[in-house]
Motif scaffolding. Structure first.
Motif, PDB file in Angstrom:
ATOM      1  N   VAL A 237      35.531  42.455  40.338  1.00 40.25           N
ATOM      2  CA  VAL A 237      35.225  40.995  40.857  1.00 40.25           C
ATOM      3  C   VAL A 237      35.192  39.983  39.723  1.00 40.25           C
ATOM      4  O   VAL A 237      34.575  39.481  39.184  1.00 40.25           O
ATOM      5  CB  VAL A 237      34.228  40.591  41.950  1.00 40.25           C
ATOM      6  CG1 VAL A 237      35.262  39.146  42.259  1.00 40.25           C
ATOM      7  CG2 VAL A 237      34.375  41.169  42.920  1.00 40.25           C
ATOM      8  N   HIS A 238      36.146  39.395  39.082  1.00 44.41           N
ATOM      9  CA  HIS A 238      36.176  38.465  38.074  1.00 44.41           C
ATOM     10  C   HIS A 238      36.470  37.175  38.264  1.00 44.41           C
ATOM     11  O   HIS A 238      36.344  36.621  39.010  1.00 44.41           O
ATOM     12  CB  HIS A 238      38.205  38.867  37.337  1.00 44.41           C
ATOM     13  CG  HIS A 238      38.228  40.191  36.627  1.00 44.41           C
ATOM     14  ND1 HIS A 238      38.054  40.417  35.391  1.00 44.41           N
ATOM     15  CD2 HIS A 238      39.206  41.046  36.818  1.00 44.41           C
ATOM     16  CE1 HIS A 238      38.257  41.907  35.486  1.00 44.41           C
ATOM     17  NE2 HIS A 238      38.659  41.938  36.503  1.00 44.41           N
ATOM     18  N   ALA A 239      35.911  35.881  37.184  1.00 44.98           N
ATOM     19  CA  ALA A 239      35.656  34.860  38.153  1.00 44.98           C
ATOM     20  C   ALA A 239      35.884  33.615  36.495  1.00 44.98           C
ATOM     21  O   ALA A 239      35.901  34.417  35.245  1.00 44.98           O
ATOM     22  CB  ALA A 239      33.966  35.072  38.511  1.00 44.98           C
ATOM     23  N   HIS A 240      35.488  32.908  36.958  1.00 49.13           N
ATOM     24  CA  HIS A 240      34.525  32.292  36.055  1.00 49.13           C
ATOM     25  C   HIS A 240      33.787  31.316  36.024  1.00 49.13           C
ATOM     26  O   HIS A 240      33.259  30.516  37.317  1.00 49.13           O
ATOM     27  CB  HIS A 240      35.937  31.403  36.080  1.00 49.13           C
ATOM     28  CG  HIS A 240      37.418  31.582  35.935  1.00 49.13           C
ATOM     29  ND1 HIS A 240      37.890  31.575  35.055  1.00 49.13           N
ATOM     30  CD2 HIS A 240      38.397  31.915  37.122  1.00 49.13           C
ATOM     31  CE1 HIS A 240      39.388  32.266  35.503  1.00 49.13           C
ATOM     32  NE2 HIS A 240      39.589  32.075  36.140  1.00 49.13           N
ATOM     33  N   GLN A 262      32.999  29.977  40.131  1.00 46.41           N
ATOM     34  CA  GLN A 262      33.840  30.627  41.117  1.00 46.41           C
ATOM     35  C   GLN A 262      34.556  32.007  40.480  1.00 46.41           C
ATOM     36  O   GLN A 262      35.623  31.775  39.608  1.00 46.41           O
ATOM     37  CB  GLN A 262      35.382  29.830  40.698  1.00 46.41           C
ATOM     38  CG  GLN A 262      34.189  28.242  40.867  1.00 46.41           C
ATOM     39  CD  GLN A 262      33.865  27.562  40.114  1.00 46.41           C
ATOM     40  OE1 GLN A 262      34.078  27.554  39.140  1.00 46.41           O
ATOM     41  NE2 GLN A 262      32.455  26.534  40.197  1.00 46.41           N
ATOM     42  N   ALA A 263      34.263  32.998  42.083  1.00 46.73           N
ATOM     43  CA  ALA A 263      35.415  34.441  41.754  1.00 46.73           C
ATOM     44  C   ALA A 263      36.325  33.932  41.441  1.00 46.73           C
ATOM     45  O   ALA A 263      36.337  33.729  43.308  1.00 46.73           O
ATOM     46  CB  ALA A 263      33.731  35.395  42.766  1.00 46.73           C
ATOM     47  N   ASP A 264      37.277  35.504  41.457  1.00 43.25           N
ATOM     48  CA  ASP A 264      38.544  35.186  42.700  1.00 43.25           C
ATOM     49  C   ASP A 264      38.908  35.834  43.805  1.00 43.25           C
ATOM     50  O   ASP A 264      39.819  35.718  44.190  1.00 43.25           O
ATOM     51  CB  ASP A 264      38.896  36.505  41.616  1.00 43.25           C
ATOM     52  CG  ASP A 264      39.459  36.318  40.515  1.00 43.25           C
ATOM     53  OD1 ASP A 264      39.354  34.671  40.169  1.00 43.25           O
ATOM     54  OD2 ASP A 264      39.858  37.297  39.156  1.00 43.25           O
ATOM     55  N   ASP A 265      37.642  36.507  44.347  1.00 42.90           N
ATOM     56  CA  ASP A 265      37.757  36.840  45.756  1.00 42.90           C
ATOM     57  C   ASP A 265      37.088  35.446  46.561  1.00 42.90           C
ATOM     58  O   ASP A 265      36.700  35.721  47.604  1.00 42.90           O
ATOM     59  CB  ASP A 265      36.885  37.548  45.545  1.00 42.90           C
ATOM     60  CG  ASP A 265      35.030  37.859  46.092  1.00 42.90           C
ATOM     61  OD1 ASP A 265      35.224  36.428  45.641  1.00 42.90           O
ATOM     62  OD2 ASP A 265      34.277  38.866  46.085  1.00 42.90           O
TER      63      ASP A 265
END
Length: 355
Positions: A237-240, A262-265
């Motif tokens: 799960v990609h995130a910032h 903050q993750a993309d999910d």
């Protein structure tokens, strides 16, 4: 030049594997870390080959009771990239990308550890950084959380590790190794480097975050990703992420940190780090005054040392690069989490007021 490594079907250029392009700084390295949060035990190892320098080196370091015990080994490679051993240190690839065994057979400092991956390794964005036209870094790295079992022997006492939190990475490409390049940068510029790497072991997943930034705090390489246990690449799960740091007064050493993710999910996390113990990366050869990566030591040399971690030599460059073993509070709840916060800050970094 043909070598045993040429029997492996892994060629990616028309050259034999003894050739690694034309850059003297090409390297190929493994890192291993095992962390026992309850008593602050840290075990770490590094293994590196420098084909165009014809050198290989390896290191084992153990932090226990405020003392860092270190083993260093170096050999002439003789273009043998098939043998993953330097003196007493060897690596066995039990199952590629899933299980590796690290063995250090030494009478002073020893280990026999298995690293079993908790997920498929993550591939970090390619690290490419230039100073003007000159390549400073150009490499690929993969990272993986692991369960670690086995033993480590220090000061004559053998300690058992049973499923403790572990990490490993593999990186290869170009970054400064061996003796420094005598050719100055043109136009001249002062050294500057900012690096954070902070994997966090959560109950059912691992959070990875890293950042390289310039003097103004602008990231030139960064990634955050949440990786569930058992994850395939499609499950990552990609995130910032955004991290803020506190420093011990008058030093470049981190005393505490917060990370917002903050993750993309839709997952949002806020993590607060409290250091429990630390390791100096010079114990793995990073900027070590004698055992820095790729330094020639003849046909073979083995060395041991102890580092007093409470010795406040904060002005010495080779002591700036650290890994902190941290207790991590997630979203204000005392979840069962621990993490590693690796940091190195050289030269100016305006967000922390460093010049």
């Amino acid at each position: 030049m043909l070598t045993a490594a040429d029997e492996w079907h892994v060629h990616q250029t028309p050259e034999p594997l003894a050739s690694s392009g034309t850059d003297r700084n090409f390297y190929d390295r493994s890192y291993f870390g095992a962390f026992r949060a309850e008593d602050g035990l840290i075990v770490a190892a590094a293994f590196g080959m420098y084909p165009n320098l014809n050198i290989a080196d390896a290191h084992l370091t153990v932090v226990r009771d405020g003392v860092q015990h270190c083993l260093h080994a170096s050999k002439t490679l003789h273009s043998d990239r098939a043998t993953l051993a330097v003196g007493p240190v060897s690596i066995e690839v039990v199952q590629p990308l899933q299980e590796l065994r690290l063995v250090v057979d030494d009478g002073t400092l020893a280990a026999d550890l298995r690293f079993r991956g908790r997920h498929f390794p993550i591939e970090e964005p390619r690290f490419i950084h230039r100073f003007g036209p000159r390549a400073f870094m150009d490499y690929t790295r993969m990272s993986q959380a692991a369960d670690v079992t086995g033993t480590v022997t220090v000061d004559g006492e053998t300690l058992a590790l049973d499923g403790v939190d572990g990490l490993r990475d593999r990186s290869w490409g170009i970054r400064p190794v061996g003796l420094p390049d005598p050719t100055p940068l043109m136009p001249p510029r002062d050294p500057q480097f900012f690096w954070l790497w902070t994997p966090v072991h959560l109950p059912d997943r691992t959070l990875f975050f890293h950042v390289n930034a310039d003097a103004e705090g602008r990231a030139w390489n960064t990634r955050a990703v949440l990786v569930p246990h058992g994850a395939t690449p499609e499950d990552h799960v990609h995130a910032h992420g955004r991290m803020t740091l506190e420093l011990h007064p008058g030093t470049r050493w981190v005393s505490g940190a917060q990370l917002e993710v903050q993750a993309d999910d839709g997952t949002d996390l806020r993590l607060t780090y409290t250091p429990r113990a630390h390791l100096e990366m010079q114990g793995l050869g990073y900027r070590h005054p004698t055992w820095t990566h790729g330094t020639p030591h003849g046909e073979f040399e083995l060395g041991h040392e102890r580092i007093a971690l409470d010795h406040e030599e904060h002005g010495a460059l080779h002591r700036w690069h650290r890994q902190l073993l941290c207790d991590v509070v997630v979203d204000g709840r005392q979840d069962a989490a621990s993490g590693v916060l690796e940091h190195l800050v050289i030269g100016p970094y305006r967000p922390l007021g460093l010049t």
